[in-house]
Design a protein around this motif. Structure first.
Motif, short mmCIF file in Angstrom:
data_model
loop_
_atom_site.label_atom_id
_atom_site.label_comp_id
_atom_site.label_asym_id
_atom_site.label_seq_id
_atom_site.Cartn_x
_atom_site.Cartn_y
_atom_site.Cartn_z
N ASP A 243 -9.52 -31.72 2.27
CA ASP A 243 -9.46 -31.04 3.10
C ASP A 243 -10.72 -30.01 3.38
O ASP A 243 -11.37 -29.70 4.65
N ALA A 244 -11.65 -29.19 1.96
CA ALA A 244 -12.40 -28.23 2.04
C ALA A 244 -13.45 -29.20 3.00
O ALA A 244 -14.88 -28.37 2.99
N MET A 245 -13.85 -30.29 3.00
CA MET A 245 -15.54 -31.70 3.56
C MET A 245 -14.80 -31.10 4.84
O MET A 245 -13.31 -31.39 5.20
N ASP A 246 -16.29 -30.95 5.82
CA ASP A 246 -15.40 -31.50 6.86
C ASP A 246 -15.24 -32.44 7.36
O ASP A 246 -15.13 -33.72 6.86
N PRO A 247 -14.06 -32.34 8.44
CA PRO A 247 -13.25 -34.50 9.13
C PRO A 247 -14.71 -34.29 9.63
O PRO A 247 -14.17 -36.06 9.09
N THR A 248 -16.04 -34.52 9.46
CA THR A 248 -17.23 -35.85 10.20
C THR A 248 -17.12 -36.38 8.82
O THR A 248 -17.48 -37.58 8.39
N VAL A 249 -16.93 -35.92 7.78
CA VAL A 249 -17.16 -36.38 6.32
C VAL A 249 -15.45 -36.99 5.31
O VAL A 249 -16.36 -38.37 5.09
N ALA A 250 -14.77 -36.77 5.65
CA ALA A 250 -13.67 -36.73 5.48
C ALA A 250 -12.42 -36.79 6.12
O ALA A 250 -11.61 -35.79 5.77
N PRO A 251 -12.06 -37.78 7.22
CA PRO A 251 -11.39 -37.25 7.71
C PRO A 251 -9.57 -38.06 7.35
O PRO A 251 -8.75 -37.34 8.57
N SER A 252 -9.89 -38.75 6.97
CA SER A 252 -8.25 -39.47 6.39
C SER A 252 -7.83 -37.88 5.26
O SER A 252 -7.74 -38.50 4.05
N THR A 253 -7.24 -36.95 6.37
CA THR A 253 -6.68 -35.71 5.38
C THR A 253 -5.51 -35.33 6.07
O THR A 253 -5.74 -35.09 7.93
N GLY A 254 -4.39 -34.05 5.77
CA GLY A 254 -3.29 -34.46 6.90
C GLY A 254 -3.19 -33.16 7.51
O GLY A 254 -2.29 -32.64 8.38
N THR A 255 -4.30 -32.18 6.45
CA THR A 255 -4.76 -31.06 7.10
C THR A 255 -5.72 -30.76 7.67
O THR A 255 -6.73 -29.74 7.32
N PRO A 256 -6.71 -31.59 8.74
CA PRO A 256 -8.21 -31.04 8.92
C PRO A 256 -8.50 -29.75 9.50
O PRO A 256 -7.82 -29.74 10.26
N VAL A 257 -9.91 -29.10 9.02
CA VAL A 257 -9.82 -28.22 9.76
C VAL A 257 -11.52 -28.38 10.07
O VAL A 257 -12.23 -28.74 9.19
N ARG A 258 -11.72 -27.91 11.43
CA ARG A 258 -13.27 -28.09 11.83
C ARG A 258 -14.10 -27.10 11.03
O ARG A 258 -13.09 -26.12 10.30
N GLY A 259 -15.71 -27.40 10.37
CA GLY A 259 -16.91 -26.51 9.67
C GLY A 259 -16.35 -26.07 8.36
O GLY A 259 -17.09 -24.95 7.73
N GLY A 260 -16.25 -27.37 7.92
CA GLY A 260 -16.18 -27.47 6.57
C GLY A 260 -17.49 -27.67 5.44
O GLY A 260 -18.12 -27.49 6.25
N LEU A 261 -17.51 -27.64 4.36
CA LEU A 261 -17.86 -28.23 3.11
C LEU A 261 -18.68 -29.44 3.96
O LEU A 261 -18.34 -30.42 4.42
N THR A 262 -20.36 -29.91 4.16
CA THR A 262 -21.43 -31.00 4.14
C THR A 262 -20.96 -31.68 2.44
O THR A 262 -20.59 -31.52 1.86
N PHE A 263 -21.20 -32.75 3.38
CA PHE A 263 -21.29 -33.33 1.74
C PHE A 263 -21.43 -33.27 0.26
O PHE A 263 -21.39 -33.72 -0.65
N ARG A 264 -23.86 -32.88 0.58
CA ARG A 264 -23.81 -32.35 -0.48
C ARG A 264 -23.42 -30.96 -0.91
O ARG A 264 -23.38 -30.73 -2.69
N GLU A 265 -22.76 -30.16 -0.21
CA GLU A 265 -21.95 -28.89 -0.76
C GLU A 265 -21.10 -28.94 -1.50
O GLU A 265 -20.74 -28.95 -2.50
N GLY A 266 -19.98 -30.76 -1.30
CA GLY A 266 -18.74 -30.45 -1.58
C GLY A 266 -19.80 -31.43 -3.26
O GLY A 266 -18.98 -30.42 -3.69
#
Length: 320
Positions: free
Chosen positions: A246-269
């Motif tokens: 869930d450190a990743m933005d939900p647009t990258v990794a949505p299937s997680t229990g506590t998603p929060v908008r504004g996270g790491l991009t694919f490349r940042e992670g």
């Protein structure tokens, strides 16, 4: 290409599946480890030069039997099963790390951080923890607003106020084997009020998404490495990377229990994982909170991201 890590004396990556969901209320995260394995993670790591073994030593029948009769202690939910599972994980991680292998713990929820942090520190005294997460997971039994122990693992591993409660007191190291000055957060963007005070009082190094935006991920990782290495040019302190998807933005990794908008991009992670591997000091990695039952239409993408982050942490690069 053979792995190139200074503290790993073999080419073995030990995958420790931790199919446990008792640290939080949503079903499905217990299927994360099998989903990562079924997606080909062992074979992917073998293609990078690792010899992969899968550790099935944890007695999940015993843990599940405890879980069926587990009741809250004050506000804490499932404390007995979380404690037992964490104790067993600590032993498994310690065993593989002391054997010169690289333990890779696949969650499951992030309550597993209690066991993985303690197991790594027992095998590699003085190891640092880089905790990549939307949340700081450092609530104590006295500050947690929800009672969910996936929001408390760092506090228990550090032996903070209330950690030595039953049933944890029977096995938590006292004094603690982990230290706040060897902990760095990257990616925070959802921190509880009580956690803010703990982070400030203990002077724990935090790089929130504000810092990622301000400095860029390359500079943030450099500053994190400077901190754990006492602001020297050395990059030799052993590193335990605990990565919550869930450190990743939900647009990258949505299937997680506590998603929060504004996270790491694919490349940042992926940069974080790649850069920590490049230090040669990585000694353990966790990949947690992949929940294939949430946002099922997007589960395949989240599982793929989890696998690729682990590959990046274990040496995959463009020219690998």
């Amino acid at each position: 290409m053979a792995p190139n890590l200074r503290y790993i004396s073999s080419d073995t990556a030990a995958l420790i599946k931790f199919p446990f969901s008792g640290g939080q209320p949503r079903n499905g995260v217990e299927f994360g480890p099998d989903a990562l394995v079924a997606a080909g993670l062992p074979e992917q790591l073998e293609s990078l030069g690792w010899k992969v073994v899968q550790d099935d030593s944890i007695d999940w029948d015993e843990v599940n039997n405890v879980a069926r009769n587990d009741v809250s202690i004050d506000t804490l939910k499932n404390p007995r099963s979380v404690s037992l599972a964490s104790e067993k994980l600590a032993a498994a991680v310690e065993k593989h790390a002391k054997a010169g292998s690289l333990p890779v713990t696949l969650g499951g929820d992030h309550s597993l951080g209690i066991g993985s942090m303690i197991g790594v520190a027992r095998a590699h005294p003085g190891a640092a923890v880089i905790w990549v997460d939307a949340h700081s997971d450092i609530n104590t039994p006295n500050t947690t607003p929800s009672g969910n122990l996936h929001g408390c693992p760092v506090a228990f591993a550090l032996g903070l106020d209330g950690a030595y409660m039953a049933p944890f007191k029977d096995w938590l190291p006292n004094p603690p084997v982990n230290s706040p000055n060897r902990l760095v957060y990257i990616g925070l963007r959802d921190v509880d009020e009580g956690e803010r005070k703990i982070l400030k009082d203990l002077n724990i190094k935090v790089f929130s998404m504000h810092h990622v935006d301000k400095y860029g991920i390359g500079k943030v990782v450099d500053m994190a490495l400077d901190h754990i290495n006492n602001n020297t040019n050395r990059r030799d302190r052993p590193i335990h990377l605990s990565f919550d998807v869930d450190a990743m933005d939900p647009t990258v990794a949505p299937s997680t229990g506590t998603p929060v908008r504004g996270g790491l991009t694919f490349r940042e992670g992926h940069y974080i994982c790649e850069a920590l591997y490049e230090t040669g000091a990585l000694v353990a990695m966790d990949m947690v909170e992949v929940n294939p039952m949430l946002e099922p239409k997007c589960a395949e993408a989240t599982i793929a991201v989890g696998c690729s982050l682990v590959r990046a942490g274990l040496g995959e690069s463009l020219l690998c």
